[in-house]
Design a protein around this motif. Sequence first.
Motif, PDB file in Angstrom:
ATOM      1  N   MET A   1      10.750   6.129  -4.500  1.00 29.73           N
ATOM      2  CA  MET A   1       9.907   5.434  -3.613  1.00 29.73           C
ATOM      3  C   MET A   1      10.365   4.241  -3.233  1.00 29.73           C
ATOM      4  O   MET A   1      11.080   3.400  -3.918  1.00 29.73           O
ATOM      5  N   ASP A   2      10.113   4.033  -1.714  1.00 31.84           N
ATOM      6  CA  ASP A   2      11.097   2.619  -1.187  1.00 31.84           C
ATOM      7  C   ASP A   2      10.157   1.512  -1.471  1.00 31.84           C
ATOM      8  O   ASP A   2       8.678   1.465  -1.692  1.00 31.84           O
ATOM      9  N   TRP A   3      10.502   0.152  -0.934  1.00 28.09           N
ATOM     10  CA  TRP A   3       9.814  -0.903  -1.334  1.00 28.09           C
ATOM     11  C   TRP A   3       8.444  -0.833  -0.266  1.00 28.09           C
ATOM     12  O   TRP A   3       7.363  -1.546  -0.651  1.00 28.09           O
ATOM     13  N   THR A   4       8.332  -0.471   0.950  1.00 27.76           N
ATOM     14  CA  THR A   4       7.247  -0.541   1.699  1.00 27.76           C
ATOM     15  C   THR A   4       6.122   0.303   1.124  1.00 27.76           C
ATOM     16  O   THR A   4       4.913  -0.119   1.175  1.00 27.76           O
ATOM     17  N   VAL A   5       6.422   1.658   0.454  1.00 27.55           N
ATOM     18  CA  VAL A   5       5.540   2.314  -0.307  1.00 27.55           C
ATOM     19  C   VAL A   5       4.831   1.694  -1.446  1.00 27.55           C
ATOM     20  O   VAL A   5       3.783   1.716  -1.633  1.00 27.55           O
ATOM     21  N   ALA A   6       5.960   1.081  -2.171  1.00 29.19           N
ATOM     22  CA  ALA A   6       5.391   0.155  -3.328  1.00 29.19           C
ATOM     23  C   ALA A   6       4.467  -1.114  -3.052  1.00 29.19           C
ATOM     24  O   ALA A   6       3.473  -1.244  -3.574  1.00 29.19           O
ATOM     25  N   THR A   7       4.539  -1.553  -1.759  1.00 28.91           N
ATOM     26  CA  THR A   7       3.757  -2.708  -1.141  1.00 28.91           C
ATOM     27  C   THR A   7       2.386  -2.152  -0.953  1.00 28.91           C
ATOM     28  O   THR A   7       1.507  -2.564  -1.366  1.00 28.91           O
ATOM     29  N   TYR A   8       2.381  -0.837  -0.219  1.00 29.19           N
ATOM     30  CA  TYR A   8       1.069  -0.258   0.021  1.00 29.19           C
ATOM     31  C   TYR A   8       0.191   0.118  -1.217  1.00 29.19           C
ATOM     32  O   TYR A   8      -0.969  -0.374  -1.608  1.00 29.19           O
ATOM     33  N   VAL A   9       1.006   0.580  -2.339  1.00 31.53           N
ATOM     34  CA  VAL A   9       0.587   1.205  -3.498  1.00 31.53           C
ATOM     35  C   VAL A   9      -0.117  -0.314  -4.368  1.00 31.53           C
ATOM     36  O   VAL A   9      -1.285  -0.262  -4.850  1.00 31.53           O
ATOM     37  N   THR A  10       0.775  -1.173  -4.302  1.00 33.05           N
ATOM     38  CA  THR A  10       0.334  -2.441  -5.187  1.00 33.05           C
ATOM     39  C   THR A  10      -0.903  -3.000  -4.372  1.00 33.05           C
ATOM     40  O   THR A  10      -1.767  -3.750  -4.892  1.00 33.05           O
ATOM     41  N   TYR A  11      -0.830  -3.247  -2.968  1.00 28.76           N
ATOM     42  CA  TYR A  11      -1.972  -3.819  -2.136  1.00 28.76           C
ATOM     43  C   TYR A  11      -3.172  -3.080  -2.587  1.00 28.76           C
ATOM     44  O   TYR A  11      -4.325  -3.633  -2.940  1.00 28.76           O
ATOM     45  N   LEU A  12      -3.141  -1.792  -2.400  1.00 25.28           N
ATOM     46  CA  LEU A  12      -4.460  -0.863  -2.942  1.00 25.28           C
ATOM     47  C   LEU A  12      -4.904  -1.113  -4.194  1.00 25.28           C
ATOM     48  O   LEU A  12      -5.938  -1.289  -4.586  1.00 25.28           O
ATOM     49  N   LEU A  13      -3.818  -1.201  -5.129  1.00 21.38           N
ATOM     50  CA  LEU A  13      -4.485  -1.318  -6.519  1.00 21.38           C
ATOM     51  C   LEU A  13      -4.810  -3.017  -6.769  1.00 21.38           C
ATOM     52  O   LEU A  13      -5.759  -2.852  -7.883  1.00 21.38           O
ATOM     53  N   VAL A  14      -4.750  -3.749  -5.908  1.00 27.29           N
ATOM     54  CA  VAL A  14      -5.288  -5.141  -6.201  1.00 27.29           C
ATOM     55  C   VAL A  14      -6.584  -5.243  -5.148  1.00 27.29           C
ATOM     56  O   VAL A  14      -7.609  -5.528  -5.622  1.00 27.29           O
ATOM     57  N   ALA A  15      -6.466  -4.682  -3.864  1.00 29.01           N
ATOM     58  CA  ALA A  15      -7.596  -5.089  -3.060  1.00 29.01           C
ATOM     59  C   ALA A  15      -8.918  -4.331  -3.385  1.00 29.01           C
ATOM     60  O   ALA A  15      -9.877  -4.662  -3.339  1.00 29.01           O
ATOM     61  N   GLY A  71       3.872  -5.156   8.922  1.00 33.97           N
ATOM     62  CA  GLY A  71       4.343  -5.442  10.162  1.00 33.97           C
ATOM     63  C   GLY A  71       5.971  -4.747  10.552  1.00 33.97           C
ATOM     64  O   GLY A  71       6.111  -4.704  11.542  1.00 33.97           O
ATOM     65  N   GLY A  72       6.389  -4.608   9.189  1.00 27.84           N
ATOM     66  CA  GLY A  72       7.891  -4.178   9.411  1.00 27.84           C
ATOM     67  C   GLY A  72       8.395  -3.351   8.274  1.00 27.84           C
ATOM     68  O   GLY A  72       7.613  -3.350   7.222  1.00 27.84           O
ATOM     69  N   GLU A  73       9.538  -3.318   8.110  1.00 24.90           N
ATOM     70  CA  GLU A  73      10.174  -2.678   6.607  1.00 24.90           C
ATOM     71  C   GLU A  73      10.182  -3.721   5.556  1.00 24.90           C
ATOM     72  O   GLU A  73      10.944  -4.784   5.729  1.00 24.90           O
ATOM     73  N   VAL A  74       9.736  -3.206   4.468  1.00 26.58           N
ATOM     74  CA  VAL A  74       9.721  -4.171   3.390  1.00 26.58           C
ATOM     75  C   VAL A  74      11.263  -3.686   2.566  1.00 26.58           C
ATOM     76  O   VAL A  74      11.136  -2.540   1.855  1.00 26.58           O
ATOM     77  N   VAL A  75      11.905  -4.866   2.459  1.00 25.08           N
ATOM     78  CA  VAL A  75      13.717  -4.287   2.029  1.00 25.08           C
ATOM     79  C   VAL A  75      13.589  -4.476   0.521  1.00 25.08           C
ATOM     80  O   VAL A  75      14.656  -4.079  -0.160  1.00 25.08           O
ATOM     81  N   ASP A  76      12.922  -5.432  -0.017  1.00 28.16           N
ATOM     82  CA  ASP A  76      13.417  -5.872  -1.244  1.00 28.16           C
ATOM     83  C   ASP A  76      11.959  -6.341  -2.086  1.00 28.16           C
ATOM     84  O   ASP A  76      10.831  -6.637  -1.874  1.00 28.16           O
ATOM     85  N   LEU A  80       8.252  -7.574  -0.489  1.00 31.60           N
ATOM     86  CA  LEU A  80       7.198  -7.034  -1.255  1.00 31.60           C
ATOM     87  C   LEU A  80       5.915  -8.316  -1.790  1.00 31.60           C
ATOM     88  O   LEU A  80       4.805  -8.191  -1.270  1.00 31.60           O
ATOM     89  N   LEU A  81       6.630  -9.242  -2.538  1.00 39.60           N
ATOM     90  CA  LEU A  81       5.697 -10.424  -2.835  1.00 39.60           C
ATOM     91  C   LEU A  81       5.071 -10.916  -1.654  1.00 39.60           C
ATOM     92  O   LEU A  81       3.798 -11.583  -1.501  1.00 39.60           O
ATOM     93  N   GLU A  82       6.047 -11.272  -0.631  1.00 40.98           N
ATOM     94  CA  GLU A  82       5.814 -12.069   0.484  1.00 40.98           C
ATOM     95  C   GLU A  82       4.350 -11.326   1.145  1.00 40.98           C
ATOM     96  O   GLU A  82       3.715 -11.801   1.568  1.00 40.98           O
ATOM     97  N   GLU A  83       4.828  -9.961   1.461  1.00 43.53           N
ATOM     98  CA  GLU A  83       3.774  -9.325   2.326  1.00 43.53           C
ATOM     99  C   GLU A  83       2.356  -9.137   1.553  1.00 43.53           C
ATOM    100  O   GLU A  83       1.400  -9.283   2.334  1.00 43.53           O
ATOM    101  N   LEU A  84       2.527  -8.921   0.091  1.00 46.08           N
ATOM    102  CA  LEU A  84       1.285  -8.923  -0.511  1.00 46.08           C
ATOM    103  C   LEU A  84       0.672 -10.205  -0.641  1.00 46.08           C
ATOM    104  O   LEU A  84      -0.608 -10.236  -0.579  1.00 46.08           O
ATOM    105  N   SER A  85       1.392 -11.580  -0.622  1.00 46.82           N
ATOM    106  CA  SER A  85       0.660 -12.654  -0.565  1.00 46.82           C
ATOM    107  C   SER A  85      -0.337 -12.734   0.668  1.00 46.82           C
ATOM    108  O   SER A  85      -1.419 -13.389   0.700  1.00 46.82           O
ATOM    109  N   VAL A  86       0.511 -12.501   1.787  1.00 53.44           N
ATOM    110  CA  VAL A  86      -0.419 -12.321   2.900  1.00 53.44           C
ATOM    111  C   VAL A  86      -1.432 -11.546   2.856  1.00 53.44           C
ATOM    112  O   VAL A  86      -2.771 -11.881   3.287  1.00 53.44           O
TER     113      VAL A  86
END
Length: 137
Positions: A1-15, A71-76, A80-86
Amino acid sequence: MDWTVATYVTYLLVAVPLTVWVAHTLSSNGQVFLEEVFTGNERLAQAVNRLLVVGFYLLNLGFVSLYLRTGGEVVDLRGLLEELSVKIGVVTLVLGVLHFLNVWAFSSMRRRHAMDSFRSAPVAPQGFVPATPYPAP
């Protein structure tokens, strides 16, 4: 699983749980306002409350779904944390605005009901009182 998918999953698990919690809180506390507005008609108060909650879910979960894409690829992890905070910040602000609108709607319904109770005469009419003519100057 890449960082972008992890961002999606984490976002949904919180939102999604955040949305469910706010809806539950609004529903349980809003019921009190609606029971006062619809005095004597508890079924109507419950029905309106459920309809408001369904509308709240539709608006919020629709927004959460539309806002899922990054908006773009999450690479680390930092990305992930910056994208999630927004994302979580924006969802929280939207939930806050919708919560405010819900409370405003409840308050206006309650206020309207209180004003309607003042419109009725406090004492039933006792009969016709003829007008007395003013004395001529």
